[in-house]
Motif scaffolding. Structure first.
Motif, mmCIF file in Angstrom:
data_model
loop_
_atom_site.group_PDB
_atom_site.id
_atom_site.type_symbol
_atom_site.label_atom_id
_atom_site.label_comp_id
_atom_site.label_asym_id
_atom_site.label_seq_id
_atom_site.Cartn_x
_atom_site.Cartn_y
_atom_site.Cartn_z
ATOM 1 N N THR A 4 26.612 -6.697 20.004
ATOM 2 C CA THR A 4 26.613 -7.415 21.279
ATOM 3 C C THR A 4 26.062 -8.813 21.037
ATOM 4 O O THR A 4 24.851 -9.028 21.029
ATOM 5 C CB THR A 4 25.747 -6.689 22.332
ATOM 6 O OG1 THR A 4 26.193 -5.333 22.465
ATOM 7 C CG2 THR A 4 25.852 -7.390 23.682
ATOM 8 N N PRO A 5 26.920 -9.800 20.807
ATOM 9 C CA PRO A 5 26.444 -11.163 20.543
ATOM 10 C C PRO A 5 25.565 -11.690 21.664
ATOM 11 O O PRO A 5 25.777 -11.393 22.840
ATOM 12 C CB PRO A 5 27.752 -11.960 20.434
ATOM 13 C CG PRO A 5 28.787 -10.946 20.057
ATOM 14 C CD PRO A 5 28.388 -9.689 20.741
ATOM 15 N N ALA A 6 24.582 -12.498 21.284
ATOM 16 C CA ALA A 6 23.627 -13.024 22.271
ATOM 17 C C ALA A 6 24.311 -13.865 23.330
ATOM 18 O O ALA A 6 23.866 -13.899 24.485
ATOM 19 C CB ALA A 6 22.564 -13.855 21.544
ATOM 20 N N VAL A 7 25.412 -14.517 22.981
ATOM 21 C CA VAL A 7 26.094 -15.380 23.944
ATOM 22 C C VAL A 7 26.619 -14.578 25.132
ATOM 23 O O VAL A 7 26.749 -15.111 26.232
ATOM 24 C CB VAL A 7 27.247 -16.142 23.252
ATOM 25 C CG1 VAL A 7 28.325 -15.193 22.760
ATOM 26 C CG2 VAL A 7 27.843 -17.189 24.181
ATOM 27 N N TYR A 8 26.896 -13.285 24.944
ATOM 28 C CA TYR A 8 27.400 -12.452 26.037
ATOM 29 C C TYR A 8 26.348 -12.217 27.116
ATOM 30 O O TYR A 8 26.681 -11.867 28.250
ATOM 31 C CB TYR A 8 27.862 -11.103 25.506
ATOM 32 C CG TYR A 8 29.157 -11.128 24.731
ATOM 33 C CD1 TYR A 8 29.820 -12.317 24.459
ATOM 34 C CD2 TYR A 8 29.723 -9.954 24.262
ATOM 35 C CE1 TYR A 8 30.999 -12.338 23.745
ATOM 36 C CE2 TYR A 8 30.915 -9.949 23.543
ATOM 37 C CZ TYR A 8 31.539 -11.148 23.288
ATOM 38 O OH TYR A 8 32.713 -11.164 22.577
ATOM 39 N N ASN A 9 25.076 -12.376 26.771
ATOM 40 C CA ASN A 9 24.001 -12.022 27.690
ATOM 41 C C ASN A 9 23.410 -13.219 28.421
ATOM 42 O O ASN A 9 22.400 -13.085 29.112
ATOM 43 C CB ASN A 9 22.883 -11.305 26.914
ATOM 44 C CG ASN A 9 23.378 -10.024 26.258
ATOM 45 O OD1 ASN A 9 24.178 -9.296 26.837
ATOM 46 N ND2 ASN A 9 22.906 -9.748 25.052
ATOM 47 N N ASP A 12 39.251 -6.677 22.018
ATOM 48 C CA ASP A 12 37.921 -7.286 21.966
ATOM 49 C C ASP A 12 38.014 -8.803 22.134
ATOM 50 O O ASP A 12 37.128 -9.424 22.732
ATOM 51 C CB ASP A 12 37.232 -6.953 20.644
ATOM 52 C CG ASP A 12 36.887 -5.470 20.533
ATOM 53 O OD1 ASP A 12 36.776 -4.811 21.583
ATOM 54 O OD2 ASP A 12 36.739 -4.975 19.401
ATOM 55 N N TYR A 13 39.061 -9.399 21.595
ATOM 56 C CA TYR A 13 39.239 -10.841 21.746
ATOM 57 C C TYR A 13 39.509 -11.190 23.214
ATOM 58 O O TYR A 13 38.968 -12.165 23.741
ATOM 59 C CB TYR A 13 40.374 -11.320 20.855
ATOM 60 C CG TYR A 13 40.552 -12.828 20.827
ATOM 61 C CD1 TYR A 13 39.479 -13.664 20.548
ATOM 62 C CD2 TYR A 13 41.795 -13.405 21.085
ATOM 63 C CE1 TYR A 13 39.636 -15.046 20.511
ATOM 64 C CE2 TYR A 13 41.966 -14.785 21.063
ATOM 65 C CZ TYR A 13 40.874 -15.600 20.770
ATOM 66 O OH TYR A 13 41.043 -16.970 20.739
ATOM 67 N N VAL A 14 40.320 -10.380 23.869
ATOM 68 C CA VAL A 14 40.588 -10.589 25.298
ATOM 69 C C VAL A 14 39.297 -10.462 26.101
ATOM 70 O O VAL A 14 39.013 -11.279 26.991
ATOM 71 C CB VAL A 14 41.644 -9.588 25.807
ATOM 72 C CG1 VAL A 14 41.799 -9.693 27.322
ATOM 73 C CG2 VAL A 14 42.986 -9.832 25.125
ATOM 74 N N ALA A 15 38.478 -9.451 25.792
ATOM 75 C CA ALA A 15 37.215 -9.266 26.501
ATOM 76 C C ALA A 15 36.280 -10.447 26.269
ATOM 77 O O ALA A 15 35.571 -10.888 27.187
ATOM 78 C CB ALA A 15 36.547 -7.968 26.039
#
Length: 389
Positions: free
Chosen positions: A9-14, A72-75
């Protein structure tokens, strides 16, 4: 995209942001007037060991080789909301694709692009839609005709531009869609390559040579279209090696008349000193200057096109400036795995950063204790220090 995949879960997602704000823009603190482009792979890509599959491409992350699934790329696109999205392409970077691979490349690329379009439509929510750039594969037109025909017939209204991996493939673009901008993900080694590809129909570039020049301690000095050639007929260098001892006491700016922050506030001797001391500020100042040089270069290219003198100006530039950058005489920052992969018979690209103290134990035990007035040369001779060049 592969650069951010250093954890499940990359930090940028949060990053907490409002619905209309791009998480990616907020994460990297990019100002609003700069276009934010998201692609699946960095440029230039490091060839991955595993082959692509029908649902994924092989990538290299900070933790090693992995795969990026189309879903995953779309998400990621839905979460990060860039201004421009580059479609996934079934490219082969390490070797020429075989006959069987050629048959799959167009089908896979089309399927991934359709996934991307569908994912964005499902996530619309009344927000402005990002621009989609479709890949033009670096293969012959007939080998990707089905893919491009489907794009033209079914998805033309969703495409805002093209990604070009080989300028020779521009002719493959459907005639009704050639007005769209073309972004080059090609090999560009200097300003003459840029001009040649503009002449072939490229509109925008992803340029890695600027950062590579900065890492090498090279300050860019070219200008378009350039002055008239000197009487001697010698070509002008496109850059200068700031590692050279000739600049140790040079108190002039990098380029006379340059208005960048670096040239307005610092001189060559200071930058050369920072390089010699391995100070990060050296590369920061060089990068500021080099990007400013490139900004002025492209502004003059656009004006030349408006004046309908581009081809003449391109010829003048080729006659005025050398094609290659000068050779660096210093050593830049340490190379990372995502920048280059050494082959089995190649020497180490980086100097050894650390060594065991036990390797010097016997020598130090036999060496006399330095006196209080010992200088650097004495310490080096006695094995207590090593002069860096």
């Amino acid at each position: 995209m592969e650069k951010s995949l250093s954890s499940p879960t990359p930090a940028v997602y949060n990053i907490p942001v409002a619905e209309h704000i791009s998480r990616l823009r907020s994460f990297i603190a990019l100002h609003e007037d700069a276009l934010l482009v998201l692609g699946p792979r960095r440029h230039p890509p490091v060839p991955a060991r595993a082959a692509n599959t029908n649902t994924s491409i092989s990538i290299q992350t900070a933790l090693g080789f992995s795969t990026l699934e189309s879903d995953d790329y779309v998400a990621a696109v839905q979460k990060l909301r860039p201004d421009i999205i580059l479609g996934m392409a079934d490219n082969e970077y390490s070797k020429k694709p075989g006959v069987k691979r050629l048959e799959k490349m167009g089908d896979r690329t089309l399927a991934w692009f359709q996934d991307l379009v569908a994912g964005l439509e499902d996530d619309a929510n009344g927000l402005p839609q990002p621009a989609l750039f479709a890949p033009v594969l670096p293969i012959q037109a007939g080998q990707q005709s089905d893919y491009l025909d489907t794009i033209e017939e079914e998805l033309a209204d969703r495409i805002s531009g093209w990604i070009v991996y080989d300028p020779a493939s521009i002719d493959s673009i459907p005639a009704t869609m050639r007005r769209l901008p073309r972004l080059a993900m090609t090999d560009v080694w200097g300003p003459q390559d840029i001009l040649n590809q503009i002449s072939l129909g490229i509109d925008a570039f992803v340029l890695s040579f600027v950062g590579e020049a900065t890492d090498a301690g090279i300050a860019l000095t070219f200008a378009f279209p350039g002055p008239e050639r000197s009487l001697g007929g010698n070509r002008v260098p496109t850059g200068i090696d700031m590692w050279s001892t000739a600049y140790s006491s040079d108190v002039f700016c990098i380029v006379e008349g340059c208005t960048c922050y670096t040239c307005k506030n610092h001189h060559r001797a200071f930058i050369r000193h920072l390089l010699d001391a391995k100070e990060m500020l050296a590369w920061v100042l060089l990068q500021i200057h080099n990007y400013h040089t490139l900004d002025i270069f492209f502004a003059n290219v656009r004006q030349s096109i408006r004046n309908a003198t581009f081809e003449d100006d391109r010829d003048l530039f080729a006659k005025t400036f050398e094609r290659e950058f000068p050779t660096s005489t210093g050593r830049g920052p340490r190379l990372r795995g995502y920048q280059v992969k050494s082959g089995p018979d190649e020497p180490r690209r980086n100097l050894q950063a650390f060594r065991s103290l036990e390797d010097m134990q016997d020598r130090l035990a036999e060496a006399p204790v330095p006196s209080s007035d010992a200088d650097g040369k004495d310490l080096e001779q006695q094995g207590f220090a090593e002069k860096l060049t």
